[in-house]
Design a protein around this motif. Structure first.
Motif, PDB file in Angstrom:
ATOM      1  N   LYS A  94       0.808  -1.217   0.000  1.00 11.76           N
ATOM      2  CA  LYS A  94       0.000   0.000   0.000  1.00 11.76           C
ATOM      3  C   LYS A  94       0.839   1.263   0.000  1.00 11.76           C
ATOM      4  CE  LYS A  94      -3.580   0.287   2.753  1.00 11.76           C
ATOM      5  NZ  LYS A  94      -4.412   0.154   3.988  1.00 11.76           N
ATOM      6  N   TYR A  95       1.983   1.236   0.703  1.00 14.50           N
ATOM      7  CA  TYR A  95       2.719   2.477   0.957  1.00 14.50           C
ATOM      8  C   TYR A  95       4.168   2.457   0.477  1.00 14.50           C
ATOM      9  CZ  TYR A  95      -1.287   3.104   4.031  1.00 14.50           C
ATOM     10  OH  TYR A  95      -2.565   3.200   4.536  1.00 14.50           O
ATOM     11  N   GLY A  96       4.689   1.299   0.122  1.00 10.86           N
ATOM     12  CA  GLY A  96       6.048   1.237  -0.398  1.00 10.86           C
ATOM     13  C   GLY A  96       7.147   1.235   0.644  1.00 10.86           C
ATOM     14  N   PHE A  97       6.793   1.166   1.920  1.00 12.65           N
ATOM     15  CA  PHE A  97       7.819   1.118   2.962  1.00 12.65           C
ATOM     16  C   PHE A  97       8.259  -0.322   3.191  1.00 12.65           C
ATOM     17  CE2 PHE A  97       6.255   5.319   3.914  1.00 12.65           C
ATOM     18  CZ  PHE A  97       7.372   5.982   4.423  1.00 12.65           C
ATOM     19  N   PRO A  98       9.578  -0.565   3.216  1.00 11.43           N
ATOM     20  CA  PRO A  98      10.055  -1.916   3.496  1.00 11.43           C
ATOM     21  C   PRO A  98       9.905  -2.266   4.967  1.00 11.43           C
ATOM     22  CG  PRO A  98      11.909  -0.420   3.248  1.00 11.43           C
ATOM     23  CD  PRO A  98      10.666   0.384   2.937  1.00 11.43           C
ATOM     24  N   VAL A  99       9.543  -3.515   5.237  1.00 16.78           N
ATOM     25  CA  VAL A  99       9.403  -4.007   6.610  1.00 16.78           C
ATOM     26  C   VAL A  99      10.222  -5.284   6.742  1.00 16.78           C
ATOM     27  CG1 VAL A  99       7.831  -4.742   8.433  1.00 16.78           C
ATOM     28  CG2 VAL A  99       7.039  -3.088   6.709  1.00 16.78           C
ATOM     29  N   GLY A 100      11.209  -5.276   7.627  1.00 15.38           N
ATOM     30  CA  GLY A 100      11.969  -6.475   7.930  1.00 15.38           C
ATOM     31  C   GLY A 100      11.377  -7.168   9.137  1.00 15.38           C
ATOM     32  N   CYS A 101      11.534  -8.490   9.212  1.00 14.54           N
ATOM     33  CA  CYS A 101      10.952  -9.231  10.331  1.00 14.54           C
ATOM     34  C   CYS A 101      11.807 -10.459  10.617  1.00 14.54           C
ATOM     35  CB  CYS A 101       9.523  -9.643   9.998  1.00 14.54           C
ATOM     36  SG  CYS A 101       8.647 -10.446  11.353  1.00 14.54           S
ATOM     37  N   LEU A 102      12.316 -10.550  11.840  1.00 12.64           N
ATOM     38  CA  LEU A 102      13.127 -11.676  12.290  1.00 12.64           C
ATOM     39  C   LEU A 102      12.439 -12.363  13.458  1.00 12.64           C
ATOM     40  CD1 LEU A 102      16.637  -9.927  12.444  1.00 12.64           C
ATOM     41  CD2 LEU A 102      15.567 -11.028  10.465  1.00 12.64           C
ATOM     42  N   ASP A 103      12.757 -13.637  13.641  1.00 12.40           N
ATOM     43  CA  ASP A 103      12.363 -14.345  14.851  1.00 12.40           C
ATOM     44  C   ASP A 103      13.291 -13.875  15.969  1.00 12.40           C
ATOM     45  OD1 ASP A 103      12.221 -16.255  16.975  1.00 12.40           O
ATOM     46  OD2 ASP A 103      11.400 -17.744  15.600  1.00 12.40           O
ATOM     47  N   GLU A 104      12.752 -13.152  16.921  1.00 15.67           N
ATOM     48  CA  GLU A 104      13.587 -12.559  17.962  1.00 15.67           C
ATOM     49  C   GLU A 104      14.330 -13.626  18.768  1.00 15.67           C
ATOM     50  OE1 GLU A 104      13.297  -9.417  21.704  1.00 15.67           O
ATOM     51  OE2 GLU A 104      11.473 -10.103  20.722  1.00 15.67           O
ATOM     52  N   ASP A 105      13.723 -14.788  18.916  1.00 14.44           N
ATOM     53  CA  ASP A 105      14.353 -15.845  19.709  1.00 14.44           C
ATOM     54  C   ASP A 105      15.552 -16.469  19.003  1.00 14.44           C
ATOM     55  OD1 ASP A 105      12.486 -15.561  21.804  1.00 14.44           O
ATOM     56  OD2 ASP A 105      11.043 -16.813  20.733  1.00 14.44           O
ATOM     57  N   LYS A 106      15.733 -16.187  17.722  1.00 15.96           N
ATOM     58  CA  LYS A 106      16.877 -16.715  16.970  1.00 15.96           C
ATOM     59  C   LYS A 106      18.009 -15.701  16.844  1.00 15.96           C
ATOM     60  CE  LYS A 106      13.793 -19.638  14.161  1.00 15.96           C
ATOM     61  NZ  LYS A 106      13.225 -19.850  12.805  1.00 15.96           N
ATOM     62  N   ILE A 107      17.822 -14.507  17.382  1.00 18.72           N
ATOM     63  CA  ILE A 107      18.857 -13.474  17.339  1.00 18.72           C
ATOM     64  C   ILE A 107      19.892 -13.766  18.415  1.00 18.72           C
ATOM     65  CG2 ILE A 107      19.323 -11.020  17.709  1.00 18.72           C
ATOM     66  CD1 ILE A 107      16.498 -10.492  16.562  1.00 18.72           C
ATOM     67  N   VAL A 108      21.164 -13.646  18.044  1.00 21.49           N
ATOM     68  CA  VAL A 108      22.262 -13.893  18.974  1.00 21.49           C
ATOM     69  C   VAL A 108      22.845 -12.557  19.422  1.00 21.49           C
ATOM     70  CG1 VAL A 108      24.519 -14.974  19.293  1.00 21.49           C
ATOM     71  CG2 VAL A 108      22.777 -16.082  17.859  1.00 21.49           C
ATOM     72  N   GLY A 109      22.606 -12.180  20.673  1.00 17.84           N
ATOM     73  CA  GLY A 109      23.189 -10.956  21.210  1.00 17.84           C
ATOM     74  C   GLY A 109      22.566  -9.699  20.640  1.00 17.84           C
ATOM     75  N   ASP A 110      23.404  -8.707  20.372  1.00 16.87           N
ATOM     76  CA  ASP A 110      22.945  -7.398  19.922  1.00 16.87           C
ATOM     77  C   ASP A 110      22.794  -7.364  18.401  1.00 16.87           C
ATOM     78  OD1 ASP A 110      23.012  -6.515  22.556  1.00 16.87           O
ATOM     79  OD2 ASP A 110      25.058  -5.739  22.381  1.00 16.87           O
ATOM     80  N   MET A 111      21.987  -6.416  17.933  1.00 15.41           N
ATOM     81  CA  MET A 111      21.748  -6.209  16.507  1.00 15.41           C
ATOM     82  C   MET A 111      22.393  -4.910  16.047  1.00 15.41           C
ATOM     83  SD  MET A 111      19.850  -8.465  14.772  1.00 15.41           S
ATOM     84  CE  MET A 111      19.269  -7.396  13.443  1.00 15.41           C
ATOM     85  N   GLN A 112      22.836  -4.908  14.782  1.00 14.39           N
ATOM     86  CA  GLN A 112      23.376  -3.699  14.172  1.00 14.39           C
ATOM     87  C   GLN A 112      22.853  -3.543  12.741  1.00 14.39           C
ATOM     88  OE1 GLN A 112      27.657  -3.955  14.147  1.00 14.39           O
ATOM     89  NE2 GLN A 112      27.844  -3.085  16.204  1.00 14.39           N
TER      90      GLN A 112
END
Length: 235
Positions: A112-130
């Motif tokens: 509808k709006y052209g904005f990209p949306v990223g989505c990760l499984d938070e439980d699979k993230i290791v430590g901090d994000m950058q």
């Protein structure tokens, strides 16, 4: 446990005006029980012509701006910003299909709006994000692939402490941190490339989080990362 989401100095040197909304969604059932009305995605697919009326697609102003942004860093050949392929296929009469409830809701927003949306499984993230610029060689395995395709030196990437989670900004996502129907906790990000888009960005964030709350429930928190506030904390 608390984690940091940080946009690093090398990224800001390329894109000082970007802002990124970081959304955490926790405690939902992402299996399809019919809770998301099918017409939402169907209508979003049908509206794409209004969003990108011009041919070729690069003549549409926001597509042009994203392509200009991608020309400022190293990319894999053919990489585009995350929404361009969705819009192309819908405009060509090949509608974006239903995948699972949370993916359907954010694809509605992107169509509808052209904005990209990223989505990760938070439980699979290791430590901090950058959100950062790759040194080169950081490991990455794309969704649906088996082989390691390491990041290029100078490439804009999302990463955690173990691997690249999205290559070429958010062009392709990692299989290791993929959000699936079995996921219950999510880390999402919605990028705003230009300052003049920020009011639209704000409206998009509200529509996205309202729709997740309405159809899926859960605990939702939104934080904004900018050059003035380059790091936020999430649990």
């Amino acid at each position: 446990m608390l984690h940091q989401f940080t946009i690093t100095k090398p990224f800001w040197e390329l894109f000082p005006d970007v802002q990124v909304a970081v959304i955490t969604v926790r405690g939902i059932d992402n299996h399809d029980h019919g809770q998301v009305p099918a017409n939402l995605l169907r209508e979003a697919n049908d509206q794409v012509e209004d969003l990108i009326p011009y041919e070729p697609i690069s003549k549409n102003p926001f597509i042009h701006e994203w392509r200009e942004a991608f020309s400022k860093f190293k990319t894999k050949k053919g990489a585009r910003f995350a929404v361009e392929n969705l819009l192309k296929r819908a405009k060509k009469g090949n509608p974006v299909p239903s995948i699972d409830p949370i993916v359907d809701l954010y694809n509605v927003i992107s169509l509808k709006y052209g904005f990209p949306v990223g989505c990760l499984d938070e439980d699979k993230i290791v430590g901090d994000m950058q959100l950062t610029v790759a040194e080169g060689g950081e490991p990455f395995t794309a969704i649906g692939e088996d082989d390691n395709e390491p990041a290029l030196a100078g490439e804009v990437i999302y990463r955690d402490e173990a691997k690249v989670t999205s290559r070429c900004w958010a062009w392709r996502d990692s299989q290791i941190s993929e959000a699936t129907e079995d996921s219950t906790n999510f880390l999402m990000y919605v990028e705003c490339l230009k300052p003049e888009w920020r009011e639209d960005h704000k409206r998009v964030l509200k529509e996205l989080t309202d729709s997740i709350q309405q159809y899926l429930g859960g605990d939702i928190e939104t934080q904004i990362v900018t050059i003035e506030q380059p790091s936020i904390t999430f649990k």
